[in-house]
Design a protein around this motif. Structure first.
Motif, PDB file in Angstrom:
ATOM      1  N   ILE A  13       0.821  -1.203   0.000  1.00  0.00           N
ATOM      2  CA  ILE A  13       0.000   0.000   0.000  1.00  0.00           C
ATOM      3  C   ILE A  13       0.860   1.260   0.000  1.00  0.00           C
ATOM      4  O   ILE A  13       0.427   2.326  -0.446  1.00  0.00           O
ATOM      5  CB  ILE A  13      -0.997   0.006   1.186  1.00  0.00           C
ATOM      6  N   LEU A  14       2.084   1.147   0.466  1.00  0.00           N
ATOM      7  CA  LEU A  14       2.953   2.323   0.533  1.00  0.00           C
ATOM      8  C   LEU A  14       3.454   2.781  -0.833  1.00  0.00           C
ATOM      9  O   LEU A  14       3.834   3.938  -0.974  1.00  0.00           O
ATOM     10  CB  LEU A  14       4.148   2.040   1.450  1.00  0.00           C
ATOM     11  N   ILE A  15       3.455   1.908  -1.827  1.00  0.00           N
ATOM     12  CA  ILE A  15       3.957   2.302  -3.148  1.00  0.00           C
ATOM     13  C   ILE A  15       3.128   3.454  -3.721  1.00  0.00           C
ATOM     14  O   ILE A  15       3.686   4.502  -4.052  1.00  0.00           O
ATOM     15  CB  ILE A  15       4.036   1.099  -4.100  1.00  0.00           C
ATOM     16  N   PRO A  16       1.806   3.325  -3.844  1.00  0.00           N
ATOM     17  CA  PRO A  16       1.052   4.480  -4.355  1.00  0.00           C
ATOM     18  C   PRO A  16       1.062   5.676  -3.397  1.00  0.00           C
ATOM     19  O   PRO A  16       1.027   6.825  -3.833  1.00  0.00           O
ATOM     20  CB  PRO A  16      -0.365   3.943  -4.561  1.00  0.00           C
ATOM     21  N   VAL A  17       1.135   5.399  -2.097  1.00  0.00           N
ATOM     22  CA  VAL A  17       1.193   6.496  -1.121  1.00  0.00           C
ATOM     23  C   VAL A  17       2.458   7.315  -1.338  1.00  0.00           C
ATOM     24  O   VAL A  17       2.425   8.553  -1.389  1.00  0.00           O
ATOM     25  CB  VAL A  17       1.124   5.952   0.326  1.00  0.00           C
ATOM     26  N   LEU A  18       3.596   6.645  -1.504  1.00  0.00           N
ATOM     27  CA  LEU A  18       4.855   7.352  -1.733  1.00  0.00           C
ATOM     28  C   LEU A  18       4.848   8.074  -3.074  1.00  0.00           C
ATOM     29  O   LEU A  18       5.410   9.156  -3.208  1.00  0.00           O
ATOM     30  CB  LEU A  18       6.028   6.376  -1.662  1.00  0.00           C
ATOM     31  N   TRP A  19       4.222   7.473  -4.066  1.00  0.00           N
ATOM     32  CA  TRP A  19       4.138   8.101  -5.382  1.00  0.00           C
ATOM     33  C   TRP A  19       3.379   9.430  -5.269  1.00  0.00           C
ATOM     34  O   TRP A  19       3.799  10.454  -5.794  1.00  0.00           O
ATOM     35  CB  TRP A  19       3.434   7.165  -6.338  1.00  0.00           C
ATOM     36  N   ILE A  20       2.272   9.410  -4.566  1.00  0.00           N
ATOM     37  CA  ILE A  20       1.462  10.621  -4.385  1.00  0.00           C
ATOM     38  C   ILE A  20       2.213  11.653  -3.550  1.00  0.00           C
ATOM     39  O   ILE A  20       2.230  12.847  -3.882  1.00  0.00           O
ATOM     40  CB  ILE A  20       0.100  10.264  -3.757  1.00  0.00           C
ATOM     41  N   LEU A  21       2.832  11.206  -2.461  1.00  0.00           N
ATOM     42  CA  LEU A  21       3.600  12.134  -1.634  1.00  0.00           C
ATOM     43  C   LEU A  21       4.760  12.754  -2.413  1.00  0.00           C
ATOM     44  O   LEU A  21       5.058  13.938  -2.257  1.00  0.00           O
ATOM     45  CB  LEU A  21       4.116  11.437  -0.380  1.00  0.00           C
ATOM     46  N   GLY A  22       5.416  11.965  -3.242  1.00  0.00           N
ATOM     47  CA  GLY A  22       6.505  12.482  -4.065  1.00  0.00           C
ATOM     48  C   GLY A  22       6.022  13.552  -5.032  1.00  0.00           C
ATOM     49  O   GLY A  22       6.672  14.581  -5.223  1.00  0.00           O
ATOM     50  N   LYS A  23       4.869  13.316  -5.617  1.00  0.00           N
ATOM     51  CA  LYS A  23       4.275  14.307  -6.528  1.00  0.00           C
ATOM     52  C   LYS A  23       3.951  15.595  -5.763  1.00  0.00           C
ATOM     53  O   LYS A  23       4.189  16.699  -6.257  1.00  0.00           O
ATOM     54  CB  LYS A  23       3.006  13.719  -7.137  1.00  0.00           C
ATOM     55  N   MET A  24       3.398  15.451  -4.557  1.00  0.00           N
ATOM     56  CA  MET A  24       3.053  16.625  -3.756  1.00  0.00           C
ATOM     57  C   MET A  24       4.310  17.395  -3.348  1.00  0.00           C
ATOM     58  O   MET A  24       4.325  18.630  -3.398  1.00  0.00           O
ATOM     59  CB  MET A  24       2.267  16.189  -2.517  1.00  0.00           C
ATOM     60  N   ILE A  25       5.347  16.678  -2.937  1.00  0.00           N
ATOM     61  CA  ILE A  25       6.592  17.331  -2.537  1.00  0.00           C
ATOM     62  C   ILE A  25       7.191  18.089  -3.711  1.00  0.00           C
ATOM     63  O   ILE A  25       7.676  19.215  -3.564  1.00  0.00           O
ATOM     64  CB  ILE A  25       7.595  16.293  -1.982  1.00  0.00           C
ATOM     65  N   LYS A  26       7.132  17.487  -4.896  1.00  0.00           N
ATOM     66  CA  LYS A  26       7.677  18.143  -6.089  1.00  0.00           C
ATOM     67  C   LYS A  26       6.891  19.404  -6.440  1.00  0.00           C
ATOM     68  O   LYS A  26       7.473  20.441  -6.741  1.00  0.00           O
ATOM     69  CB  LYS A  26       7.688  17.179  -7.264  1.00  0.00           C
ATOM     70  N   GLN A  27       5.567  19.327  -6.392  1.00  0.00           N
ATOM     71  CA  GLN A  27       4.740  20.475  -6.750  1.00  0.00           C
ATOM     72  C   GLN A  27       4.863  21.610  -5.748  1.00  0.00           C
ATOM     73  O   GLN A  27       4.796  22.778  -6.113  1.00  0.00           O
ATOM     74  CB  GLN A  27       3.276  20.055  -6.883  1.00  0.00           C
ATOM     75  N   MET A  28       5.047  21.282  -4.480  1.00  0.00           N
ATOM     76  CA  MET A  28       5.173  22.322  -3.459  1.00  0.00           C
ATOM     77  C   MET A  28       6.598  22.837  -3.343  1.00  0.00           C
ATOM     78  O   MET A  28       6.834  23.798  -2.621  1.00  0.00           O
ATOM     79  CB  MET A  28       4.703  21.785  -2.105  1.00  0.00           C
ATOM     80  N   ALA A  29       7.530  22.199  -4.031  1.00  0.00           N
ATOM     81  CA  ALA A  29       8.946  22.583  -4.025  1.00  0.00           C
ATOM     82  C   ALA A  29       9.497  22.665  -2.604  1.00  0.00           C
ATOM     83  O   ALA A  29      10.201  23.609  -2.249  1.00  0.00           O
ATOM     84  CB  ALA A  29       9.150  23.889  -4.783  1.00  0.00           C
ATOM     85  N   LEU A  30       9.160  21.672  -1.792  1.00  0.00           N
ATOM     86  CA  LEU A  30       9.641  21.638  -0.418  1.00  0.00           C
ATOM     87  C   LEU A  30      11.129  21.307  -0.340  1.00  0.00           C
ATOM     88  O   LEU A  30      11.833  21.820   0.520  1.00  0.00           O
ATOM     89  CB  LEU A  30       8.850  20.611   0.396  1.00  0.00           C
ATOM     90  N   VAL A  31      11.570  20.416  -1.206  1.00  0.00           N
ATOM     91  CA  VAL A  31      12.983  20.030  -1.255  1.00  0.00           C
ATOM     92  C   VAL A  31      13.419  20.023  -2.717  1.00  0.00           C
ATOM     93  O   VAL A  31      12.590  19.886  -3.617  1.00  0.00           O
ATOM     94  CB  VAL A  31      13.217  18.642  -0.622  1.00  0.00           C
ATOM     95  N   PRO A  32      14.718  20.157  -2.974  1.00  0.00           N
ATOM     96  CA  PRO A  32      15.185  20.054  -4.368  1.00  0.00           C
ATOM     97  C   PRO A  32      14.856  18.672  -4.947  1.00  0.00           C
ATOM     98  O   PRO A  32      14.796  17.674  -4.213  1.00  0.00           O
ATOM     99  CB  PRO A  32      16.702  20.243  -4.244  1.00  0.00           C
ATOM    100  N   ASN A  33      14.662  18.615  -6.250  1.00  0.00           N
ATOM    101  CA  ASN A  33      14.266  17.368  -6.913  1.00  0.00           C
ATOM    102  C   ASN A  33      15.211  16.208  -6.621  1.00  0.00           C
ATOM    103  O   ASN A  33      14.776  15.067  -6.502  1.00  0.00           O
ATOM    104  CB  ASN A  33      14.161  17.577  -8.423  1.00  0.00           C
ATOM    105  N   ARG A  34      16.493  16.494  -6.515  1.00  0.00           N
ATOM    106  CA  ARG A  34      17.453  15.404  -6.316  1.00  0.00           C
ATOM    107  C   ARG A  34      17.323  14.759  -4.937  1.00  0.00           C
ATOM    108  O   ARG A  34      17.805  13.644  -4.725  1.00  0.00           O
ATOM    109  CB  ARG A  34      18.869  15.896  -6.546  1.00  0.00           C
ATOM    110  N   PHE A  35      16.681  15.434  -3.994  1.00  0.00           N
ATOM    111  CA  PHE A  35      16.517  14.882  -2.653  1.00  0.00           C
ATOM    112  C   PHE A  35      15.151  14.239  -2.425  1.00  0.00           C
ATOM    113  O   PHE A  35      14.882  13.733  -1.331  1.00  0.00           O
ATOM    114  CB  PHE A  35      16.749  15.967  -1.593  1.00  0.00           C
ATOM    115  N   ILE A  36      14.289  14.251  -3.418  1.00  0.00           N
ATOM    116  CA  ILE A  36      12.957  13.659  -3.256  1.00  0.00           C
ATOM    117  C   ILE A  36      13.035  12.159  -2.963  1.00  0.00           C
ATOM    118  O   ILE A  36      12.362  11.680  -2.048  1.00  0.00           O
ATOM    119  CB  ILE A  36      12.056  13.976  -4.468  1.00  0.00           C
TER     120      ILE A  36
END
Length: 81
Positions: A13-36
């Motif tokens: 279940i964590l695979i889609p959860v992490l995928w969604i969280l990664g997308k959210m982190i990228k869109q909010m620019a919380l961390v640089p892309n290389r650290f996602i």
């Protein structure tokens, strides 16, 4: 060899959860892309230890789940180009 054969059913279940969280982190620019991916690994370690308890097996599951999420995202991204 199929990566998902090594991932426990509880952790799938964590695979889609992490995928969604990664997308959210990228869109909010919380961390640089290389650290996602590293950020997703940390989140995955927290989630798997909560779900399965603190053990070496839960850490391995966190690494496998994060790998599957990041790899899956990259496969989709490459095929869209």
């Amino acid at each position: 060899m199929d990566l998902l054969n090594f991932v426990m059913d509880q952790a799938l279940i964590l695979i889609p959860v992490l995928w969604i969280l990664g997308k959210m982190i990228k869109q909010m620019a919380l961390v640089p892309n290389r650290f996602i991916p590293v950020t997703l690994l940390a989140i995955s370690v927290v989630f798997t230890t909560v779900m399965m308890g603190l053990s070496v097996e839960s850490i391995i599951q966190a690494i496998l789940v994060t790998g599957a999420a990041v790899f899956g995202h990259q496969i989709v991204k490459q095929f869209r180009q």
